[in-house]
Write an enzyme that holds these catalytic residues in place. Structure first.
Site, short mmCIF file in Angstrom:
data_model
loop_
_atom_site.label_atom_id
_atom_site.label_comp_id
_atom_site.label_asym_id
_atom_site.label_seq_id
_atom_site.Cartn_x
_atom_site.Cartn_y
_atom_site.Cartn_z
N SER A 21 0.78 -1.29 -0.05
CA SER A 21 -0.14 -0.11 -0.08
C SER A 21 0.94 1.56 0.02
CB SER A 21 -0.77 0.11 1.28
OG SER A 21 -1.61 1.03 1.37
N GLY A 72 1.35 11.59 4.47
CA GLY A 72 0.22 12.00 5.16
C GLY A 72 -1.21 11.47 4.67
N LEU A 73 -1.10 10.51 4.16
CA LEU A 73 -2.41 9.53 3.60
C LEU A 73 -3.28 10.30 2.63
CD1 LEU A 73 -3.22 7.61 6.96
CD2 LEU A 73 -1.98 6.86 5.07
N ASN A 129 -5.51 -0.36 8.03
CA ASN A 129 -4.18 0.23 8.29
C ASN A 129 -4.66 1.00 9.68
OD1 ASN A 129 -2.25 1.95 8.53
ND2 ASN A 129 -2.36 3.03 6.64
N CYS A 132 -0.25 3.96 10.56
CA CYS A 132 0.65 4.79 9.84
C CYS A 132 1.13 5.78 10.80
CB CYS A 132 -0.52 5.54 8.76
SG CYS A 132 0.48 7.01 7.92
N ASN A 193 4.19 -2.42 8.89
CA ASN A 193 4.08 -0.84 8.45
C ASN A 193 5.47 -0.39 8.77
OD1 ASN A 193 3.22 1.73 7.47
ND2 ASN A 193 1.31 0.97 7.89
N GLY A 218 12.17 0.04 3.44
CA GLY A 218 13.23 -0.21 2.54
C GLY A 218 14.09 -1.32 3.50
N GLY A 245 11.26 -4.21 3.56
CA GLY A 245 12.58 -4.14 3.02
C GLY A 245 12.90 -5.28 1.98
N GLY A 266 7.39 -2.84 -1.34
CA GLY A 266 7.13 -1.64 -1.21
C GLY A 266 8.14 -0.79 -2.03
C1 LIG Z 1 5.64 6.22 0.02
C2 LIG Z 1 4.96 5.13 1.13
C3 LIG Z 1 3.65 5.52 1.02
C4 LIG Z 1 2.88 4.51 1.86
N1 LIG Z 1 1.72 4.68 2.31
C5 LIG Z 1 1.04 3.48 2.97
C6 LIG Z 1 -0.31 3.48 3.08
O1 LIG Z 1 -1.01 4.54 2.56
N2 LIG Z 1 -0.94 2.83 3.78
C7 LIG Z 1 -0.19 1.63 4.41
O2 LIG Z 1 -0.76 0.81 4.92
N3 LIG Z 1 1.14 1.71 4.41
C8 LIG Z 1 1.70 2.45 3.76
N4 LIG Z 1 3.20 2.59 3.40
C9 LIG Z 1 3.89 1.49 4.07
C10 LIG Z 1 4.31 0.31 3.00
O3 LIG Z 1 3.11 -0.34 2.69
C11 LIG Z 1 5.05 -0.79 3.73
O4 LIG Z 1 4.24 -1.23 4.90
C12 LIG Z 1 6.42 -0.19 4.22
O5 LIG Z 1 6.96 0.68 3.14
C13 LIG Z 1 7.41 -1.52 4.45
O6 LIG Z 1 7.68 -2.18 3.20
P1 LIG Z 1 8.99 -1.77 2.03
O7 LIG Z 1 10.34 -1.89 3.16
O8 LIG Z 1 9.03 -2.93 1.29
O9 LIG Z 1 8.81 -0.37 1.55
C14 LIG Z 1 3.52 3.36 2.59
C15 LIG Z 1 5.16 3.14 2.38
C16 LIG Z 1 5.85 4.27 1.48
C17 LIG Z 1 7.27 4.15 1.17
#
Ligand SMILES: Cc1cc2nc3c(=O)[nH]c(=O)nc-3n(C[C@H](O)[C@H](O)[C@H](O)COP(=O)(O)O)c2cc1C
Ligand SMILES: Cc1cc2nc3c(=O)[nH]c(=O)nc-3n(C[C@H](O)[C@H](O)[C@H](O)COP(=O)(O)OP(=O)(O)OC[C@H]3O[C@@H](n4cnc5c(N)ncnc54)[C@H](O)[C@@H]3O)c2cc1C
Ligand code: FES
Lengths: 312, 259
Positions: A21, A72-73, A129, A132, A193, A218, A245, A266
Site C-alpha cells: 500500500s 500524510g495519507l 491500516n 501509519c 508498516n 526499505g 525491505g 514497497g
Molecule cells: C511512500 C510510501 C507510502 C506508503 N503509504 C502507505 C499507506 O497508505 N498505507 C499503508 O498501510 N502503508 C503505507 N506505506 C507502508 C508500506 O505499505 C510498507 O508497509 C512499508 O513501506 C514497508 O515495506 P517496504 O520496506 O517494502 O517499503 C507506505 C510506504 C511508503 C514508502
C-alpha cells in the site's frame, strides 16, 4: 514447474508477491511498467472517508539502506475512489488480487469506508491500516489493544470479505496485537508498516521532512520485519503477509520461512519496477533448486535451534 | 505521450564540463526515441546495492540524438549525485523514462529560456528541438560564479545558440541575475528552470510584463511515475499535486507562489 500458488482467504493467489500500500498508487499508475496480471496482487493507497490533503513537502528522502516518507495519507476519499479508481481495478485485474487499504480517525470512519465499498466489484478484501506513523492519530488503533479489538469486531460485523489488519512495528508485544485481531475475527495480518523516524538537514538545522517525522522503509528494516512477522505468525493461525525491505527472492523467502504466506514489496518498486517479477522468478528458482513442489510447504518451515531460549 | 520504459543504459561518456559537473551520455534508445523537451528520467544504480543513490534521482533530458543516445548535465550535490557523476564508460545505469509533462511551445512567439545553474539542462534539448522547427530561441543562463559555468562550447554545440551569460559576482559574463536587463521587446514566451527564488522572480517578471511563463520545478521524488505522492507542489487552488506526472513543467498560473 514449481507451484507458487496458494489458496488463502477462499481464493487462489497465483503468486505470493503483492505490491504494498502507498507504493503502487491505485494500480493504474504502474500498469505500463509492471505486468500486474502476472503477480499475486496489490494493495491500494489508503482510502479514507473524506479526501485527505496530505503533508507539506518534502515528503520523501533517502536514508541509509532505504527511505523515509511522510505523505500524510493523501487520497481522493471514498466517493472518488469508488467512482474513479475502483472501475479501473475491476476492469483490468482478474488474476491479480486486490486489497483496499483503509484508514480512519474513528471506528465509524473505518466502518463507513468498509460499508461503502463492500457491495462493489473489483477487489477481494480490505487491509485495515492501524499503523501509519505519519498522521497525528495514525497508530491510535494499532497501539491500543482495547481500541483495536473494538475496531476489528465492528468491521467484522460489516463485511464478509477478507479482513486483513496491518500491524505497526511500534509495540513491544506484536504477538499480543496479532492474537487480538484473530480473536476479533480478522482473516489475516500484514506485518509490518513503517518505523517512525526523523532526518535533520544540519546545514539548515531543520527537519528534512515537512511533517518533521516520517516512516522508514526499505532494506534497512528487513531484519525487524522478519522478526516481527515471525513473532506474529507464531501467535496466530490466520495467514500473515510479510512486509518490509524486500528486494530479492531471498528476502521474500526469509519472510515465508518466518511464517508469512504472502509478501508485499514497497520501496523496492521505486528503485526498480521489475522487482516483483524478479522476486517471483527467484522464488521459483529456489523451489526448483531445493526440490520443493509447493510454496505453501515452505511457509513457517524454519528450523530453529533446540532448547530455544525464552524470547522477549 | 508514450508510456515510460525501464531499461539498463550503458554509459558512453562522462566528461567534466564545470566544477563538480559532468556531461554524461547514455545509450538508451527507447527513451531517446520517445522523449520531448522538458521531460526527465529517473536514474539509479538498481537494487543490488543499497549505497546512495538507492532511490533513483530525477534528471532532465539535456539532449538526444537519432542514434539512441541521451545526454545529461549532472551536478554533484549530495551523496547520490557524487556517485552518479563518477560513472565510467561501460557502466550501466537503470533508467525509467521518459517521464513527466514536457514544455509546450506556441509557434507564433519567440522562446526565451531563463536558466539558473543546472536548470540549463532542459533548455539544451528545448533549444535544439525548437530551432529545428524554425522557432527563434534565446537562452539567458546564470551562475553564482564563473568557475561553475558549463563548457560554453558544448552548450553551443547542443543548443545551437550562444547563451547570454550572467554571474552573481560578475566573474564571467555580465554581473547580475537572469532576469536583470532582459530584452522583452519581441514579447517572447518565457520558460524557466532553476532554484526557487529565481523561479519566483521569473513569475514576478512574467506578471509584470504580461508574458506567458512555463516553469520546470524540482521536488524530492520517490517513484517518478505518480504512485507515491512524494513529489508534490502547491497548486493555484491550494491542493498538493504531483510534480512527476502533472509536472515537472507547469504553466506558472497553475501553481501557488509564496512571495
Ligand atoms: C511512500 C510510501 C507510502 C506508503 N503509504 C502507505 C499507506 O497508505 N498505507 C499503508 O498501510 N502503508 C503505507 N506505506 C507502508 C508500506 O505499505 C510498507 O508497509 C512499508 O513501506 C514497508 O515495506 P517496504 O520496506 O517494502 O517499503 C507506505 C510506504 C511508503 C514508502
Ligand atoms: C524534474 C527534475 C529534474 C532535474 N534535473 C537535473 C539535472 O538535469 N541536472 C542535475 O544536476 N540535477 C537535476 N535535478 C536535481 C537532482 O535530482 C538532485 O540534485 C539530486 O536528486 C540530489 O541527490 P543527492 O543524493 O546528490 O543529494 P542529497 O541531498 O544527498 O539527497 C538527499 C535526498 O534529497 C533528494 N533531493 C535533494 N535535492 C533534490 C532536488 N533538487 N531535486 C530532487 N530531489 C532532490 C534526493 O533525491 C534524496 O532523496 C533535477 C530534479 C528534478 C526534480
Ligand atoms: S515521485 Fe512518486 S508520485 Fe511523484
Amino acid at each position: 514447474m514449481a507451484d507458487l500458488s496458494q489458496r488463502l482467504f477462499g481464493v487462489d493467489f497465483q503468486s505470493p508477491v503483492l505490491l504494498a500500500s502507498g507504493t503502487c498508487g491505485y494500480g493504474e499508475e504502474y500498469a505500463d511498467l509492471i505486468p500486474l496480471e502476472r503477480i499475486g496482487g496489490l494493495v491500494t493507497k489508503a482510502v479514507s472517508l473524506e479526501p485527505r490533503p496530505g503533508n507539506p513537502p518534502h515528503r520523501v528522502a533517502e536514508t541509509p539502506g532505504g527511505m523515509i516518507n511522510a505523505i500524510g495519507l493523501q487520497n481522493v476519499g471514498l466517493d472518488r475512489f469508488r467512482s474513479e479508481k475502483l472501475p479501473w481495478l475491476s476492469e483490468n485485474l482478474h488474476d491479480a488480487r486486490v486489497l483496499i487499504n483503509v484508514v480512519g480517525h474513528s471506528v465509524d470512519d473505518f466502518g463507513a469506508v468498509v460499508s461503502g465499498l463492500d457491495g462493489e466489484e473489483g477487489f477481494l478484501g480490505f487491509e485495515i491500516n492501524v499503523s501509519c506513523p505519519n498522521v497525528a492519530d495514525g497508530t491510535m488503533f494499532g497501539t491500543d489493544k482495547r481500541a483495536l479489538s473494538d475496531l476489528v469486531t465492528r468491521l467484522r460485523s460489516l463485511t464478509e470479505r477478507p479482513l486483513v489488519v496491518k500491524l505497526t512495528p511500534n509495540v513491544p508485544d506484536i504477538d499480543a496485537y496479532a492474537r487480538i485481531c484473530e480473536e476479533a475475527g480478522a482473516d489475516g495480518l500484514s506485518a509490518i508498516n513503517t518505523f517512525p523516524g526523523m532526518l535533520i538537514d544540519v546545514e539548515r538545522r531543520r527537519p528534512v521532512l515537512g511533517n518533521v517525522s516520517g516512516g522508514v522503509s526499505g532494506p534497512a528494516i528487513l531484519p525487524m520485519g522478519v522478526f516481527l512477522t515471525w513473532r506474529a505468525a507464531a501467535a496466530v493461525s490466520i495467514p500473515v503477509i510479510g512486509i518490509g525491505g524486500i528486494r530479492s527472492g531471498d528476502d521474500a523467502l526469509q519472510y515465508i520461512l518466518a511464517g508469512a504466506s504472502l509478501v508485499q514489496i514497497g520501496t523496492a518498486l521505486f528503485v526498480d519496477p521489475a522487482a516483483p517479477v524478479q522476486v517471483q522468478e527467484d522464488i521459483e528458482g529456489y523451489l526448483r533448486r531445493h526440490g520443493v513442489e509447493r510454496l505453501s510447504d515452505l511457509v513457517g518451515a524454519l528450523s530453529l535451534p533446540e532448547n530455544l531460549p525464552e524470547r522477549g | 505521450m508514450r508510456a515510460p520504459a525501464r531499461s539498463w543504459a550503458r554509459v558512453l561518456g562522462n566528461r567534466v564540463v564545470a566544477r563538480d559537473t559532468r556531461w554524461i551520455e547514455l545509450e538508451c534508445p527507447d527513451v531517446a526515441a520517445a522523449a520531448s523537451p522538458g521531460q526527465f528520467v529517473m536514474m539509479g544504480t538498481g537494487l543490488s546495492d543499497v549505497a546512495a543513490p538507492f532511490l533513483p534521482r530525477p534528471f532532465s533530458i539535456g539532449a538526444r540524438d537519432g542514434d539512441g543516445r541521451l545526454g545529461f548535465l549532472v551536478r554533484e550535490f549530495g551523496a547520490g549525485t557524487r556517485r552518479l557523476t563518477r560513472v565510467e564508460p561501460g557502466d550501466e545505469l537503470l533508467i525509467l523514462g521518459p517521464l513527466g509533462r514536457p514544455f509546450h511551445l506556441s509557434p507564433d512567439r519567440a522562446v526565451l529560456c531563463l536558466a539558473g545553474g543546472v536548470g540549463l539542462a532542459p533548455f539544451l534539448f528545448v533549444s535544439a528541438e525548437a530551432r529545428h522547427e524554425g522557432c527563434e530561441v534565446r537562452i539567458v543562463y546564470g551562475e553564482r560564479s564563473g568557475d561553475r559555468v558549463f563548457d560554453l562550447g558544448l552548450v553551443r554545440e547542443i543548443a545551437g545558440v550562444d547563451p547570454e551569460l550572467r554571474t552573481d559576482d560578475g566573474s564571467l559574463g555580465a554581473r547580475g541575475l537572469v532576469i536583470d536587463d532582459l530584452d522583452l521587446g519581441d514579447r517572447p514566451q518565457l520558460l524557466a528552470c532553476g532554484p526557487d527564488p529565481m523561479l519566483r522572480a521569473c513569475v514576478r517578471l512574467a506578471t509584470e510584463h504580461d508574458l506567458p511563463l512555463q516553469v520546470s520545478v524540482e521536488e524530492h521524488m520517490g517513484c517518478g511515475v505518480g504512485t507515491c505522492q512524494g513529489c508534490v507542489v502547491l497548486s493555484a487552488t491550494g491542493e498538493w499535486i504531483k510534480s512527476c506526472t502533472e509536472g515537472p513543467v507547469f504553466d506558472a498560473t497553475e501553481l501557488t507562489w509564496q512571495t
